[in-house]
Scaffold this motif. Structure first.
Motif, PDB file in Angstrom:
ATOM      1  N   GLN A 276       0.831  -1.399  -0.055  1.00  0.00           N
ATOM      2  CA  GLN A 276      -0.010   0.009  -0.090  1.00  0.00           C
ATOM      3  C   GLN A 276       0.849   1.272   0.079  1.00  0.00           C
ATOM      4  O   GLN A 276       0.555   2.526  -0.641  1.00  0.00           O
ATOM      5  CB  GLN A 276      -0.793   0.157   1.211  1.00  0.00           C
ATOM      6  CG  GLN A 276      -1.960  -1.220   1.407  1.00  0.00           C
ATOM      7  CD  GLN A 276      -2.879  -1.341   0.203  1.00  0.00           C
ATOM      8  OE1 GLN A 276      -3.222  -0.366  -0.651  1.00  0.00           O
ATOM      9  NE2 GLN A 276      -3.466  -2.450   0.180  1.00  0.00           N
ATOM     10  N   ASP A 277       1.890   1.326   0.721  1.00  0.00           N
ATOM     11  CA  ASP A 277       2.735   2.373   0.914  1.00  0.00           C
ATOM     12  C   ASP A 277       4.024   1.743   1.023  1.00  0.00           C
ATOM     13  O   ASP A 277       4.606   0.918   1.724  1.00  0.00           O
ATOM     14  CB  ASP A 277       2.444   3.280   2.240  1.00  0.00           C
ATOM     15  CG  ASP A 277       1.073   3.641   2.356  1.00  0.00           C
ATOM     16  OD1 ASP A 277       0.634   4.414   1.460  1.00  0.00           O
ATOM     17  OD2 ASP A 277       0.485   2.991   3.237  1.00  0.00           O
ATOM     18  N   LEU A 278       5.074   2.508   0.226  1.00  0.00           N
ATOM     19  CA  LEU A 278       6.367   2.357   0.246  1.00  0.00           C
ATOM     20  C   LEU A 278       7.274   3.776   0.218  1.00  0.00           C
ATOM     21  O   LEU A 278       7.020   4.440  -0.737  1.00  0.00           O
ATOM     22  CB  LEU A 278       7.103   1.472  -0.940  1.00  0.00           C
ATOM     23  CG  LEU A 278       8.591   1.299  -0.851  1.00  0.00           C
ATOM     24  CD1 LEU A 278       9.070   0.470   0.276  1.00  0.00           C
ATOM     25  CD2 LEU A 278       9.060   0.415  -1.971  1.00  0.00           C
ATOM     26  N   TRP A 279       7.826   4.050   1.245  1.00  0.00           N
ATOM     27  CA  TRP A 279       8.670   5.295   1.329  1.00  0.00           C
ATOM     28  C   TRP A 279       9.984   5.274   1.882  1.00  0.00           C
ATOM     29  O   TRP A 279      10.363   4.396   2.722  1.00  0.00           O
ATOM     30  CB  TRP A 279       7.749   6.386   2.415  1.00  0.00           C
ATOM     31  CG  TRP A 279       8.479   7.612   2.692  1.00  0.00           C
ATOM     32  CD1 TRP A 279       8.409   9.029   1.885  1.00  0.00           C
ATOM     33  CD2 TRP A 279       9.245   7.772   3.831  1.00  0.00           C
ATOM     34  NE1 TRP A 279       9.236   9.601   2.746  1.00  0.00           N
ATOM     35  CE2 TRP A 279       9.549   9.291   4.046  1.00  0.00           C
ATOM     36  CE3 TRP A 279       9.745   7.162   4.931  1.00  0.00           C
ATOM     37  CZ2 TRP A 279      10.543   9.863   4.863  1.00  0.00           C
ATOM     38  CZ3 TRP A 279      10.322   7.449   5.719  1.00  0.00           C
ATOM     39  CH2 TRP A 279      10.917   8.941   5.795  1.00  0.00           C
ATOM     40  N   VAL A 280      11.039   5.954   1.165  1.00  0.00           N
ATOM     41  CA  VAL A 280      12.357   5.966   1.607  1.00  0.00           C
ATOM     42  C   VAL A 280      12.420   7.531   1.729  1.00  0.00           C
ATOM     43  O   VAL A 280      12.080   8.377   0.916  1.00  0.00           O
ATOM     44  CB  VAL A 280      13.079   5.344   0.787  1.00  0.00           C
ATOM     45  CG1 VAL A 280      14.687   5.616   1.020  1.00  0.00           C
ATOM     46  CG2 VAL A 280      12.829   3.853   0.632  1.00  0.00           C
ATOM     47  N   HIS A 281      13.134   7.971   2.823  1.00  0.00           N
ATOM     48  CA  HIS A 281      13.599   9.306   3.084  1.00  0.00           C
ATOM     49  C   HIS A 281      14.469   9.797   1.899  1.00  0.00           C
ATOM     50  O   HIS A 281      15.256   9.187   1.414  1.00  0.00           O
ATOM     51  CB  HIS A 281      14.236   9.546   4.520  1.00  0.00           C
ATOM     52  CG  HIS A 281      14.501  11.066   4.787  1.00  0.00           C
ATOM     53  ND1 HIS A 281      15.528  11.584   4.162  1.00  0.00           N
ATOM     54  CD2 HIS A 281      14.012  11.674   5.719  1.00  0.00           C
ATOM     55  CE1 HIS A 281      15.536  13.013   4.743  1.00  0.00           C
ATOM     56  NE2 HIS A 281      14.385  12.891   5.563  1.00  0.00           N
ATOM     57  N   PRO A 282      14.130  10.912   1.351  1.00  0.00           N
ATOM     58  CA  PRO A 282      14.857  11.442   0.207  1.00  0.00           C
ATOM     59  C   PRO A 282      16.488  11.534   0.372  1.00  0.00           C
ATOM     60  O   PRO A 282      16.903  10.999  -0.746  1.00  0.00           O
ATOM     61  CB  PRO A 282      14.317  12.920   0.045  1.00  0.00           C
ATOM     62  CG  PRO A 282      13.014  12.723   0.454  1.00  0.00           C
ATOM     63  CD  PRO A 282      12.858  11.865   1.789  1.00  0.00           C
ATOM     64  N   ASP A 283      16.681  11.559   1.594  1.00  0.00           N
ATOM     65  CA  ASP A 283      18.030  11.781   1.939  1.00  0.00           C
ATOM     66  C   ASP A 283      18.820  10.241   1.763  1.00  0.00           C
ATOM     67  O   ASP A 283      20.158  10.112   1.738  1.00  0.00           O
ATOM     68  CB  ASP A 283      18.688  12.415   3.076  1.00  0.00           C
ATOM     69  CG  ASP A 283      18.300  13.880   2.800  1.00  0.00           C
ATOM     70  OD1 ASP A 283      18.044  14.520   1.910  1.00  0.00           O
ATOM     71  OD2 ASP A 283      18.283  14.470   4.289  1.00  0.00           O
ATOM     72  N   TRP A 284      17.971   9.203   1.685  1.00  0.00           N
ATOM     73  CA  TRP A 284      18.371   7.928   1.843  1.00  0.00           C
ATOM     74  C   TRP A 284      17.894   7.075   0.571  1.00  0.00           C
ATOM     75  O   TRP A 284      18.193   5.893   0.483  1.00  0.00           O
ATOM     76  CB  TRP A 284      17.983   7.441   3.142  1.00  0.00           C
ATOM     77  CG  TRP A 284      18.493   7.693   4.400  1.00  0.00           C
ATOM     78  CD1 TRP A 284      18.231   8.841   4.974  1.00  0.00           C
ATOM     79  CD2 TRP A 284      19.482   6.998   5.082  1.00  0.00           C
ATOM     80  NE1 TRP A 284      19.235   8.944   6.224  1.00  0.00           N
ATOM     81  CE2 TRP A 284      19.968   7.989   6.057  1.00  0.00           C
ATOM     82  CE3 TRP A 284      20.403   5.830   4.840  1.00  0.00           C
ATOM     83  CZ2 TRP A 284      21.199   7.708   6.953  1.00  0.00           C
ATOM     84  CZ3 TRP A 284      21.250   5.584   5.680  1.00  0.00           C
ATOM     85  CH2 TRP A 284      21.843   6.380   6.618  1.00  0.00           C
ATOM     86  N   ARG A 285      17.397   7.799  -0.438  1.00  0.00           N
ATOM     87  CA  ARG A 285      17.073   6.755  -1.590  1.00  0.00           C
ATOM     88  C   ARG A 285      18.462   6.497  -2.410  1.00  0.00           C
ATOM     89  O   ARG A 285      19.481   7.096  -2.100  1.00  0.00           O
ATOM     90  CB  ARG A 285      16.120   7.920  -2.360  1.00  0.00           C
ATOM     91  CG  ARG A 285      14.687   7.756  -1.778  1.00  0.00           C
ATOM     92  CD  ARG A 285      13.899   8.924  -2.517  1.00  0.00           C
ATOM     93  NE  ARG A 285      12.514   8.977  -1.729  1.00  0.00           N
ATOM     94  CZ  ARG A 285      11.807  10.008  -1.920  1.00  0.00           C
ATOM     95  NH1 ARG A 285      11.764  10.548  -2.953  1.00  0.00           N
ATOM     96  NH2 ARG A 285      10.859   9.961  -1.026  1.00  0.00           N
ATOM     97  N   SER A 286      18.094   5.506  -3.178  1.00  0.00           N
ATOM     98  CA  SER A 286      19.231   5.117  -4.061  1.00  0.00           C
ATOM     99  C   SER A 286      20.348   4.309  -3.247  1.00  0.00           C
ATOM    100  O   SER A 286      21.442   4.238  -3.703  1.00  0.00           O
ATOM    101  CB  SER A 286      19.741   6.066  -5.074  1.00  0.00           C
ATOM    102  OG  SER A 286      18.788   6.508  -5.573  1.00  0.00           O
ATOM    103  N   ARG A 287      19.667   3.816  -2.093  1.00  0.00           N
ATOM    104  CA  ARG A 287      20.780   3.048  -1.234  1.00  0.00           C
ATOM    105  C   ARG A 287      20.524   1.588  -1.027  1.00  0.00           C
ATOM    106  O   ARG A 287      21.077   1.058  -0.283  1.00  0.00           O
ATOM    107  CB  ARG A 287      21.165   3.603   0.328  1.00  0.00           C
ATOM    108  CG  ARG A 287      21.728   4.923   0.011  1.00  0.00           C
ATOM    109  CD  ARG A 287      22.101   5.618   1.283  1.00  0.00           C
ATOM    110  NE  ARG A 287      22.115   6.887   1.508  1.00  0.00           N
ATOM    111  CZ  ARG A 287      22.507   7.473   2.359  1.00  0.00           C
ATOM    112  NH1 ARG A 287      23.184   6.916   3.530  1.00  0.00           N
ATOM    113  NH2 ARG A 287      22.707   8.856   2.524  1.00  0.00           N
ATOM    114  N   ALA A 288      19.442   1.288  -1.678  1.00  0.00           N
ATOM    115  CA  ALA A 288      18.733  -0.326  -1.606  1.00  0.00           C
ATOM    116  C   ALA A 288      18.022  -0.364  -0.436  1.00  0.00           C
ATOM    117  O   ALA A 288      17.513  -1.566  -0.142  1.00  0.00           O
ATOM    118  CB  ALA A 288      19.884  -1.294  -1.764  1.00  0.00           C
ATOM    119  N   ILE A 289      17.508   0.704   0.341  1.00  0.00           N
ATOM    120  CA  ILE A 289      16.661   0.666   1.243  1.00  0.00           C
ATOM    121  C   ILE A 289      15.179   0.010   0.724  1.00  0.00           C
ATOM    122  O   ILE A 289      14.773  -1.110   1.486  1.00  0.00           O
ATOM    123  CB  ILE A 289      16.522   1.722   2.141  1.00  0.00           C
ATOM    124  CG1 ILE A 289      17.908   2.146   2.867  1.00  0.00           C
ATOM    125  CG2 ILE A 289      15.234   1.682   3.009  1.00  0.00           C
ATOM    126  CD1 ILE A 289      17.661   3.608   3.522  1.00  0.00           C
ATOM    127  N   GLY A 290      14.975   0.835  -0.120  1.00  0.00           N
ATOM    128  CA  GLY A 290      13.417   0.023  -0.721  1.00  0.00           C
ATOM    129  C   GLY A 290      13.452  -1.552  -1.142  1.00  0.00           C
ATOM    130  O   GLY A 290      12.541  -2.042  -0.910  1.00  0.00           O
TER     131      GLY A 290
END
Length: 170
Positions: A102-116
């Protein structure tokens, strides 16, 4: 030498050792609700008020039969930098249980680090243990400026196009 801007270089500098994915607890409710509020602003300019988001978050932390709520937190700090909220579904056309992100969010400063990716992988493991046969996710509206990147992210993480979805507000 990299062509990345300082912000891009900072964004990609973290490693999985910097965060951990875990199931959310009631203690996480305010932070998760705030994260989803940020997501809704990014997607559509706003959403329900904080009290409604917190109530919905409490439901997922308290009733595992409703769904799963995962957080990615920065090691040692306890700061939440990623959220995945999903519900369990049953349908005639999908024998057995399946999950919907339903929701998938990663803080903008932490995106593109494979957290998602790590949040999705953790959800896949839970879904398999619960006997789910598949996972689904709805993409943002066509007007969302990062729709192509969002679609590419899900394709890179094993999803395939299923078709558009519609809704009717009541």
């Amino acid at each position: 030498m990299s062509d990345a801007t300082p912000a891009e270089a900072e964004r990609t500098a973290g490693t999985a050792a910097d965060w951990r994915v875990r199931e959310a607890t009631e203690r996480d409710v305010p932070a998760v609700a705030a994260a989803v509020a940020e997501l809704l602003v990014e997607l559509s300019g706003g959403g329900p008020d904080a009290a409604e988001l917190e109530e919905a978050t409490k439901l997922l932390t308290g009733d595992k039969g409703e769904g799963t709520l995962l957080v990615a937190e920065v090691g040692g700090e306890g700061r939440i930098v990623g959220v995945l909220a999903a519900s369990w579904q049953h349908a005639i056309h999908v024998p057995g249980r399946y999950g919907t992100i339903q929701d998938l969010w990663v803080h903008p400063d932490w995106r593109s680090r494979a957290i998602g990716r790590d949040l999705i992988d953790a959800y896949c493991e839970i879904a398999r243990r619960k006997g789910a046969k598949r996972l689904e996710v709805g993409l943002p509206r066509e007007s969302f400026e990062r729709l192509a990147a969002t679609g590419a992210f899900y394709l890179a993480n094993g999803f395939e196009h299923l078709g558009p979805r519609m809704r009717r507000k009541l």
